[in-house]
Design an enzyme around this catalytic site. Structure first.
Site, PDB file in Angstrom:
ATOM      1  N   HIS A  13     -36.086 -19.386 -12.376  1.00 41.36           N
ATOM      2  CA  HIS A  13     -36.290 -18.454 -13.279  1.00 41.36           C
ATOM      3  C   HIS A  13     -36.663 -18.349 -14.856  1.00 41.36           C
ATOM      4  O   HIS A  13     -36.059 -19.106 -15.428  1.00 41.36           O
ATOM      5  CB  HIS A  13     -35.553 -17.028 -12.974  1.00 41.36           C
ATOM      6  CG  HIS A  13     -34.115 -17.088 -13.387  1.00 41.36           C
ATOM      7  ND1 HIS A  13     -33.875 -16.636 -14.765  1.00 41.36           N
ATOM      8  CD2 HIS A  13     -32.946 -17.631 -12.753  1.00 41.36           C
ATOM      9  CE1 HIS A  13     -32.555 -16.674 -14.880  1.00 41.36           C
ATOM     10  NE2 HIS A  13     -31.918 -17.363 -14.012  1.00 41.36           N
TER      11      HIS A  13
ATOM     12  N   ASP B  50     -29.535 -20.450 -18.953  1.00 40.38           N
ATOM     13  CA  ASP B  50     -29.885 -19.655 -17.899  1.00 40.38           C
ATOM     14  C   ASP B  50     -31.085 -18.897 -18.009  1.00 40.38           C
ATOM     15  O   ASP B  50     -31.278 -18.036 -18.598  1.00 40.38           O
ATOM     16  CB  ASP B  50     -28.798 -18.839 -17.843  1.00 40.38           C
ATOM     17  CG  ASP B  50     -29.034 -17.803 -16.553  1.00 40.38           C
ATOM     18  OD1 ASP B  50     -29.788 -17.999 -15.801  1.00 40.38           O
ATOM     19  OD2 ASP B  50     -28.363 -16.852 -16.258  1.00 40.38           O
TER      20      ASP B  50
ATOM     21  N   GLU C 172     -35.611 -12.503 -12.722  1.00 42.96           N
ATOM     22  CA  GLU C 172     -34.322 -12.508 -11.820  1.00 42.96           C
ATOM     23  C   GLU C 172     -33.213 -11.933 -12.209  1.00 42.96           C
ATOM     24  O   GLU C 172     -32.530 -11.501 -11.502  1.00 42.96           O
ATOM     25  CB  GLU C 172     -33.978 -14.239 -12.035  1.00 42.96           C
ATOM     26  CG  GLU C 172     -33.004 -14.520 -11.049  1.00 42.96           C
ATOM     27  CD  GLU C 172     -31.711 -14.717 -11.582  1.00 42.96           C
ATOM     28  OE1 GLU C 172     -30.591 -15.157 -10.876  1.00 42.96           O
ATOM     29  OE2 GLU C 172     -31.374 -14.315 -12.736  1.00 42.96           O
ATOM     30  N   GLU C 173     -32.961 -11.835 -13.662  1.00 45.59           N
ATOM     31  CA  GLU C 173     -31.724 -11.094 -14.316  1.00 45.59           C
ATOM     32  C   GLU C 173     -31.714  -9.948 -13.750  1.00 45.59           C
ATOM     33  O   GLU C 173     -30.754  -9.151 -14.102  1.00 45.59           O
ATOM     34  CB  GLU C 173     -31.708 -11.371 -15.706  1.00 45.59           C
ATOM     35  CG  GLU C 173     -31.669 -12.816 -16.118  1.00 45.59           C
ATOM     36  CD  GLU C 173     -30.375 -13.483 -15.587  1.00 45.59           C
ATOM     37  OE1 GLU C 173     -29.528 -13.143 -15.215  1.00 45.59           O
ATOM     38  OE2 GLU C 173     -30.370 -14.974 -16.331  1.00 45.59           O
TER      39      GLU C 173
ATOM     40  N   ASP D 299     -30.813 -23.208 -10.590  1.00 46.59           N
ATOM     41  CA  ASP D 299     -30.233 -22.234 -11.734  1.00 46.59           C
ATOM     42  C   ASP D 299     -29.240 -22.933 -12.362  1.00 46.59           C
ATOM     43  O   ASP D 299     -28.602 -23.929 -11.961  1.00 46.59           O
ATOM     44  CB  ASP D 299     -29.864 -21.252 -11.022  1.00 46.59           C
ATOM     45  CG  ASP D 299     -30.182 -19.686 -11.928  1.00 46.59           C
ATOM     46  OD1 ASP D 299     -30.001 -20.230 -13.225  1.00 46.59           O
ATOM     47  OD2 ASP D 299     -30.383 -18.622 -11.490  1.00 46.59           O
TER      48      ASP D 299
ATOM     49  N   HIS E   4     -24.467 -16.409 -19.922  1.00 51.73           N
ATOM     50  CA  HIS E   4     -24.969 -15.118 -20.195  1.00 51.73           C
ATOM     51  C   HIS E   4     -24.204 -14.945 -21.709  1.00 51.73           C
ATOM     52  O   HIS E   4     -24.053 -13.604 -22.030  1.00 51.73           O
ATOM     53  CB  HIS E   4     -24.544 -13.927 -19.442  1.00 51.73           C
ATOM     54  CG  HIS E   4     -25.424 -13.832 -17.853  1.00 51.73           C
ATOM     55  ND1 HIS E   4     -25.233 -12.871 -17.317  1.00 51.73           N
ATOM     56  CD2 HIS E   4     -26.684 -14.630 -17.589  1.00 51.73           C
ATOM     57  CE1 HIS E   4     -26.322 -13.181 -16.324  1.00 51.73           C
ATOM     58  NE2 HIS E   4     -27.039 -14.313 -16.577  1.00 51.73           N
TER      59      HIS E   4
HETATM   60 CO    CO Z   1     -28.284 -15.124 -15.417  1.00 53.31          CO
HETATM   61 ZN    ZN Z   2     -29.984 -17.741 -13.881  1.00 56.91          ZN
END
Ligand code: CO
Ligand code: ZN
Length: 327
Positions: free
Chosen positions: A59, A161, A191-192, A214, A300
């Protein structure tokens, strides 16, 4: 690492991926694939082949915040774009699309008692509402400010990420010499906020097999939850996360390819969080899906940490998966 640095430094929260999409298209077109963009904005690169359809996905979006309301004093209230850890936001910097940087701050005592998003605001240093509105409007999005740094094999940045996944797919596109499969590389959006772009891209392609690429958590920090994945331990072959039970045939093939090529690998069972593999697996009448993940600490946050040796292991395994004849 120059390309990876450019990828992580693009600011692109979910649904506002224009900057990273343009960069991905430019890179993907270098390798002679047919490149197109779907309605949601995911980029699909295709190399025609006779065999089964194999879809690799990473992503392109990152987590962020969205301004929801501006107070009379010029402070900006905001909502989450993706899975933010609210407790950790206090005194972090965020950057809006126009370059305006703000500090996330908390209403002190109330936040300590109950760390909720509604007790936080963004301070951009504006004197009042009118001054703030010249710079930021409700609906504007921002991302974490967290530049790329490298020392030896260790890298630290925001948005590893999943820009590191995009990087690994681009490197794989470059490395794959001949593939007996019909190959699709998907750079998916949103995606998030719920694995959205991968779902529509997978519907478009309807692959027989899919591998989501990922980041994954590690179990190698002081008193963290136990997990059989560590930084520097090689590519993580996904077995399960909150969104998916990986197809056992896919897991088995990836493990035997790693064994055969001497690629270091580990088994990933991620207790928290899902991946695009989950959405892809449930597309149409179902897709046999698995995942290859990069062990990453502090996911994150503006300071995600990973290992270049692991990145190389993932790229080798992805290349081997593309060159293997899926039946
Ligand atoms: Co993420
Ligand atoms: Zn991710």
């Amino acid at each position: 690492m120059r390309l990876l640095k450019r990828l992580v430094e693009a600011d692109a929260p979910s649904g506002r991926e224009d900057e990273i999409r343009a960069l991905i298209i430019r890179e993907a077109e270098k390798f002679g694939y047919e490149v197109k963009t779907d309605a949601l904005g995911s980029v699909i690169a295709h190399k025609v082949g006779n065999g089964k359809k194999l879809m690799l996905d990473a992503h392109i979006d990152e987590i962020g915040v969205i301004a929801t309301y501006i107070e009379d004093e010029g402070f900006i209230r905001f909502g989450a774009v993706g899975g933010l850890d609210v407790k950790e936001l206090h005194k972090r910097r965020v950057r809006f699309a126009n370059g305006v940087v703000g500090v996330v701050a908390a209403e002190d005592e109330r936040f300590e008692k109950k760390p909720e998003l509604t007790r936080l605001y963004i301070d951009i240093g504006a004197r009042d509402k009118a001054a703030a509105e010249k710079l930021v409007c409700a609906g504007d999005t921002a991302v974490f400010d967290g530049g790329f740094t490298q020392r030896g094999d260790t890298i630290i940045s925001k948005a590893l990420d999943d820009r590191v996944g995009c990087y690994m797919l681009l490197q794989t596109m470059k490395k794959v010499k001949k593939s007996p499969n019909d190959l699709y590389f998907v750079f998916s959006v949103q995606e998030e906020v719920g694995l959205r772009g991968a779902r529509t891209a997978a519907f478009n392609i309807m692959p027989e097999y899919a591998i989501a690429v990922d980041v994954t958590d590690t179990g190698d920090r002081p008193s963290c939850a136990p997990m059989d994945v560590k930084l520097g331990g090689g590519a993580a072959i996904k077995v399960m996360d909150r969104s998916v039970m990986c197809d056992s045939h896919v897991v088995g093939i990836l493990r035997s390819l790693a064994e055969e090529k001497g690629i270091p690998y580990q088994n990933e069972i991620m207790a928290d969080g899902g991946t695009d593999a989950g959405a892809i697996a449930l597309t149409g009448s179902g897709v046999r899906a698995g995942g290859i993940s990069l062990p990453t600490r502090y996911i994150h946050s503006p300071s995600e940490m990973a290992d270049i040796g692991d990145i190389k292991a993932c790229i080798r395994l992805l290349t081997a998966a593309c060159e293997y004849k899926w039946e």
